[in-house]
Write an enzyme that holds these catalytic residues in place. Structure first.
Site: not given
Ligand code: GLN
Length: 556
Positions: A382, A147-148, A13, A510, A187, A508, A406
Site C-alpha cells: 500500500c 467496564d461501564i 485486557s 496480509e 492467585k 493488503h 497526500e
Molecule cells: N495513505 C495512502 C492512501 O491513502 C496509503 C494507505 C495505506 O497504506 N493503507 O492511499
C-alpha cells in the site's frame, strides 16, 4: 438452529481473548461444525477505521470492505473462513442505527432507551449470524467485565441466552490468574471477583479459561470451581505458550474444552482432525532452514499490534520456506536520522507496510532505495508501494521531488495522486477504497509466478493511487506494472526488472494469509530472502575461506 457461544473477558485486557475464541472456533470446526465469529466492541467509534494504530492496533479489512477490529484477523487466520460487516459491531454503530431509526420515525410514540432498544439492536446483531449454514456462532465481547460501557452488551447476551436456552447458548469467561512473585503463588481472587461482577448482572460462566504464566495446581482449579460456580473440569488452564500462538488450540484440545462445549450444547461429539495443524506448528517450531531476519520499516513500530497481520504473514511465509523469520522493527524516522545502511545492514529482506501521513516518509524512501540498490529482496504494501514509485521516479527517472499529493500537493511530479472517485469525498469514516477488488496480472512477472493464475482479487484500504500519466516513463526505466484493475485504470502491483525480488502492491495481501496457506507474495518474498541470505552466507564463507587460506602462509 445456530448455537451461540459468548466470550467475555475478566480482570485485565490483552488476555488474548480473540486468540482463545479463534482457537475454540478452530477446534469446533475441526470436529466438523460450521463456525462463524463476531466481535462486539463497546467503544463509541462507529468502526476503528478513523483511529490511529497506536490507539487500536491494526485496522483489519473484511472482504466486503468493513474496517474492523484486529481480532477478526485471528478469526480468519485460524479458521480459514471469511468475516464480513456483521462480524464486528461497536457501541457507536449500534447507537447510530438506533438513532437513525428514531429520526425516521421508527419508534414513533415511544421513549427510546438503552433497555430494550439498544439491547434489542445488539441482539439483532448477534442474530445476524444465525443461518442454515452456521452450526455455532462465537461472539466475543470486547473490554473487561466491570467496564461501564460494556454493560448493554452483557445484558444483551444474558437475555439472548435466556431466550435460546442453556442447550443452545454458552458463556465462556476468559480471566487472568496472576503469579505473585513475592509470594511465589498463583492467585485466584481477581478471577473470583470478575465472575462476581458477571453474576451481579445475571451471567454465570459455564466455562472459565484461565490465562496464567505458570501452571495451575489442582487446588487452584478446585477453588475457582467452588467460588465461581463452574464444574472443576470446566476450569481450563491456558498457560502462555512457548513458541507460537498457533499452539493455543492444541493446548486447549488437551483439556477437552471442545468436547465439553459440544456436550453442553447437545451436539454430537465428533472426532477431532488436527493433523495438518499440528504438522504446521511442528514446522514452525523446528524450521529446517534456520533463521532469517526481515526488516519492517514503518511509522507505528513501537506498538506490535499496529502491523499484526504483516508479522503473522511473515511467519506464514517462513512456515512455507521452513525458516524462522525474525523481524527487525525499524522506525522510518530513525532511518532519516541514522541512514539506511546503519539500521538495515545484514537483513535478508525488507518490507515497507501501509500507513497514512507524512511522518517518516523520507525514511521509507531511503529504505527502498537501499533495498533496490543493494539487491535486497523488497516487499512494499500500500503506502509501501506508493513510496516505491516515488523513490523510483526520483532516483531512477530523475524526477526531482516526485511525491504523492497526500504529502505535497504542489509537487512537480505527482506520481501518486488521489483516486478520481475520492476527489469529492469530504467525510473520513468508511470512505476509502475498501474491500476486495479484482486485479489482472501480467504473464511472466514475479507476481504472476507467485499466484500461478492471471486473475486475482485482493483487499484494499486507500485513497491514493499510481498516476497513470507516469506509466511510460517508469516502464522505460525498468519498472513493470505487473498487476492492474480489469479496466486497466488502476495499477495494483509494480515490480522491478533487474532485481532479485522487488514487488510492491497497492492492496493488503496480509489480510489473506493463513498459517496453513501463506499468501503467495509473502511466500515468495520469504523464499527470495532465504535464497539471498544463503547466497550472502556462502559469499561470506568464501571470503572467510580465502582470508583463512592466505593467513597460514603469511604467518609462516
Ligand atoms: N495513505 C495512502 C492512501 O491513502 C496509503 C494507505 C495505506 O497504506 N493503507 O492511499
Amino acid at each position: 438452529m445456530t448455537k451461540h457461544i459468548f466470550v467475555t473477558g475478566g480482570v485485565v485486557s490483552s488476555l488474548g481473548k480473540g486468540l482463545t475464541a479463534a482457537s475454540l472456533a478452530l477446534l469446533l470446526q475441526r470436529r466438523g461444525y460450521r463456525v462463524r465469529m463476531q466481535k462486539l466492541d463497546p467503544y463509541l467509534n462507529v468502526d476503528p477505521g478513523t483511529m490511529s494504530p497506536y490507539q487500536h492496533g491494526e485496522v483489519y479489512v473484511t472482504i466486503d470492505g468493513a474496517e474492523t477490529d484486529l481480532d477478526l484477523g485471528h478469526y480468519e487466520r485460524f479458521t480459514g473462513t471469511y468475516c464480513t460487516r456483521v462480524s464486528n459491531y461497536t457501541t457507536g454503530r449500534i447507537y447510530s442505527d438506533v438513532i437513525s431509526r428514531e429520526r425516521e420515525g421508527g419508534y414513533l410514540g415511544k421513549t427510546v432507551q438503552v433497555i430494550p432498544h439498544i439491547t434489542d439492536e445488539i441482539k439483532k446483531a448477534i442474530r445476524s449470524l444465525d443461518s442454515d449454514d452456521v452450526d455455532i456462532a462465537i461472539t466475543e465481547i470486547g473490554g473487561t467485565a466491570g467496564d461501564i460501557e460494556s454493560l448493554p452488551f452483557l445484558e444483551a447476551i444474558r437475555q439472548y441466552r435466556q431466550e435460546i436456552g442453556r442447550k443452545n447458548g454458552l458463556f465462556v469467561h476468559i480471566t487472568l490468574v496472576p503469579y505473585i512473585k513475592a509470594a511465589g503463588e498463583l492467585k485466584t481472587k481477581p478471577s473470583q471477583q470478575s465472575v462476581g461482577i458477571l453474576r451481579t448482572i445475571g451471567i454465570i460462566p459455564d466455562i472459565l479459561i484461565c490465562r496464567c504464566e505458570r501452571q495451575m495446581k489442582e487446588d487452584h482449579k478446585e477453588k475457582l470451581a467452588l467460588f465461581c460456580n463452574v464444574d472443576k473440569n470446566l476450569v481450563i488452564e491456558e498457560t502462555d505458550v512457548a513458541h507460537s500462538i498457533y499452539e493455543v488450540p492444541i493446548e486447549l484440545a488437551k483439556q477437552d474444552v471442545d468436547v465439553y462445549v459440544m456436550e453442553m450444547l447437545n451436539l454430537h461429539v465428533t472426532p477431532l482432525e488436527m493433523d495438518d495443524w499440528k504438522q504446521m506448528v511442528d514446522k514452525l517450531i523446528h524450521p529446517g532452514n534456520g533463521e532469517i531476519e526481515i526488516a519492517v520499516v514503518g511509522k507505528y513500530i513501537s506498538l506490535r499490534d499496529s502491523y499484526k497481520s504483516i508479522y503473522e504473514s511473515l511467519t506464514h511465509g517462513g512456515i512455507a520456506s521452513n525458516v524462522k523469520v525474525n523481524v527487525r522493527m525499524v522506525e522510518s524516522e530513525e532511518i532519516e536520522k541514522k541512514g539506511a545502511e546503519a539500521l538495515l545492514a545484514g537483513v535478508s529482506g525488507i518490507l515497507v507496510p501501509g500507513g497514512f501521513g507524512n511522518r517518516g516518509i523520507e525514511g521509507k524512501i531511503q529504505t527502498i532505495r537501499y533495498a533496490r540498490e543493494n539487491n535486497v529482496p523488497f516487499f512494499g504494501i500500500c503506502l509501501g508501494m506508493q513510496c516505491s514509485v516515488m523513490e523510483f521516479a526520483r532516483n531512477v527517472c530523475g524526477m526531482k521531488g516526485a511525491n504523492s499529493t497526500e504529502f505535497n500537493e504542489k509537487t512537480a511530479y505527482p506520481v501518486i495522486d488521489l483516486m478520481e472517485e475520492q476527489k469529492n469525498v469530504t467525510k473520513k469514516g468508511g470512505t476509502m477504497r475498501l474491500g476486495t477488488y479484482p486485479c489482472r496480472l501480467m504473464e511472466g512477472t514475479k507476481a504472476q509466478k507467485a499466484y500461478g493464475v492471471l486473475n486475482i482479487s485482493e483487499r484494499h484500504r486507500h485513497r491514493f493511487e499510481f498516476n497513470n500519466n507516469y506509466s511510460k516513463q517508469v516502464e522505460e526505466k525498468g519498472m513493470i506494472l505487473s498487476g492492474v484493475s480489469p479496466d486497466g485504470k488502476l495499477v495494483e502491483i509494480i515490480e522491478l526488472k533487474d532485481h532479485p525480488w522487488f514487488v510492491a502492491c497497492q492492496f493488503h495481501p496480509e489480510f489473506q494469509s493463513t498459517p496453513l496457506k501463506a499468501h503467495p507474495l509473502f511466500r515468495d518474498f520469504i523464499a527470495a530472502a532465504l535464497k539471498c541470505s544463503a547466497k550472502g552466507k556462502r559469499h561470506k564463507r568464501d571470503n572467510d575461506l580465502t582470508r583463512n587460506a592466505s593467513k597460514p602462509k603469511n604467518r609462516k
